[in-house]
Write an enzyme that holds these catalytic residues in place. Structure first.
Site, short mmCIF file in Angstrom:
data_model
loop_
_atom_site.label_atom_id
_atom_site.label_comp_id
_atom_site.label_asym_id
_atom_site.label_seq_id
_atom_site.Cartn_x
_atom_site.Cartn_y
_atom_site.Cartn_z
N HIS A 16 0.83 -1.20 0.00
CA HIS A 16 0.00 0.00 0.00
C HIS A 16 0.87 1.26 0.00
O HIS A 16 2.09 1.21 0.16
CB HIS A 16 -0.99 0.01 1.18
CG HIS A 16 -0.40 0.37 2.50
ND1 HIS A 16 -1.18 0.69 3.59
CD2 HIS A 16 0.88 0.45 2.94
CE1 HIS A 16 -0.39 0.96 4.62
NE2 HIS A 16 0.85 0.82 4.27
N CYS A 35 5.28 5.35 5.03
CA CYS A 35 4.09 4.78 4.39
C CYS A 35 3.65 5.61 3.18
O CYS A 35 2.74 5.22 2.46
CB CYS A 35 2.95 4.62 5.39
SG CYS A 35 3.08 3.07 6.32
N HIS A 41 4.95 -0.20 -0.44
CA HIS A 41 5.69 -1.10 0.45
C HIS A 41 4.68 -2.10 1.00
O HIS A 41 3.47 -1.87 0.91
CB HIS A 41 6.36 -0.32 1.60
CG HIS A 41 5.34 0.36 2.46
ND1 HIS A 41 4.80 1.57 2.14
CD2 HIS A 41 4.73 -0.04 3.60
CE1 HIS A 41 3.90 1.90 3.05
NE2 HIS A 41 3.82 0.94 3.94
N HIS A 43 3.01 -4.97 3.91
CA HIS A 43 2.80 -5.36 5.30
C HIS A 43 2.31 -6.79 5.34
O HIS A 43 1.61 -7.24 4.44
CB HIS A 43 1.75 -4.47 5.98
CG HIS A 43 2.20 -3.08 6.23
ND1 HIS A 43 3.02 -2.72 7.28
CD2 HIS A 43 1.96 -1.93 5.55
CE1 HIS A 43 3.25 -1.42 7.25
NE2 HIS A 43 2.62 -0.90 6.21
N ASP A 81 -5.03 -10.46 -0.63
CA ASP A 81 -3.73 -11.12 -0.41
C ASP A 81 -2.87 -11.02 -1.67
O ASP A 81 -3.32 -11.31 -2.78
CB ASP A 81 -3.97 -12.59 -0.05
CG ASP A 81 -2.67 -13.27 0.38
OD1 ASP A 81 -1.82 -12.60 1.00
OD2 ASP A 81 -2.51 -14.48 0.09
N HIS A 82 -1.61 -10.63 -1.47
CA HIS A 82 -0.65 -10.45 -2.57
C HIS A 82 -1.15 -9.46 -3.61
O HIS A 82 -0.94 -9.63 -4.81
CB HIS A 82 -0.28 -11.80 -3.21
CG HIS A 82 0.66 -12.59 -2.35
ND1 HIS A 82 0.25 -13.21 -1.19
CD2 HIS A 82 1.98 -12.83 -2.45
CE1 HIS A 82 1.27 -13.81 -0.63
NE2 HIS A 82 2.35 -13.59 -1.38
N GLU A 126 -1.26 -4.52 11.75
CA GLU A 126 -0.42 -4.11 10.62
C GLU A 126 1.03 -4.49 10.90
O GLU A 126 1.79 -4.82 9.98
CB GLU A 126 -0.54 -2.61 10.37
CG GLU A 126 0.09 -2.16 9.06
CD GLU A 126 -0.31 -0.76 8.68
OE1 GLU A 126 -1.06 -0.60 7.72
OE2 GLU A 126 0.13 0.18 9.37
#
Ligand code: NI
Length: 136
Positions: A16, A35, A41, A43, A81-82, A126
């Site tokens: 994100h 961020c 990047h 998480h 996811d991913h 997170e």
């Protein structure tokens, strides 16, 4: 009769970037720090989905965990996811993908899928040290 909470723990990885298009680059950088990194990047999110309700006397379940885990996989993990939350998902095209907003989006996805008498709480980590709860 007292209610019981059942909690399903899941995990997903997403990229994100936190950014407010109404602010200057300098202000975004000062508020969101790392961020706000322009190339995104990732998480490793830990998700706890808590369903609260009266146990069904026939099954002894608040909700069947197979149903709950299937629902989370189909509706949440397959979506996030991913993925790059900003670029790959409709939910965060204009909504900043903070942990707070991700938890709210997950709640809004799952709540209509549950029987009416069941309450839902979302807890999203997170990092190991930072988590949010929604609704509170
Ligand atoms: Ni971040």
């Amino acid at each position: 009769m007292n209610k019981t909470a059942i909690i399903r723990c899941e995990h997903f990885n997403s990229a994100h970037r936190l950014h407010n298009i109404n602010w200057s680059d300098e202000k975004n950088q000062s508020i969101f720090g790392k961020c706000n990194s322009p190339n995104y990047h990732g998480h490793n999110y830990d998700l706890e989905v808590k369903v609260i309700g009266i146990c069904d006397p026939n099954t002894g379940y608040v909700i069947d965990t197979k149903i709950l885990s299937g629902l989370i996989k189909e509706k949440v993990l397959n979506k996030f996811d991913h993925k790059n939350l900003n670029l790959d998902t409709s939910e965060f095209k204009t909504l900043n993908p903070t942990a707070e907003n991700i938890a709210m989006v997950i709640y809004n996805i799952l709540k209509p899928e549950l029987d009416e008498g069941l309450e839902l709480k979302i807890k999203l980590y997170e990092t190991r040290r930072n988590c949010v709860e929604y609704p509170y």
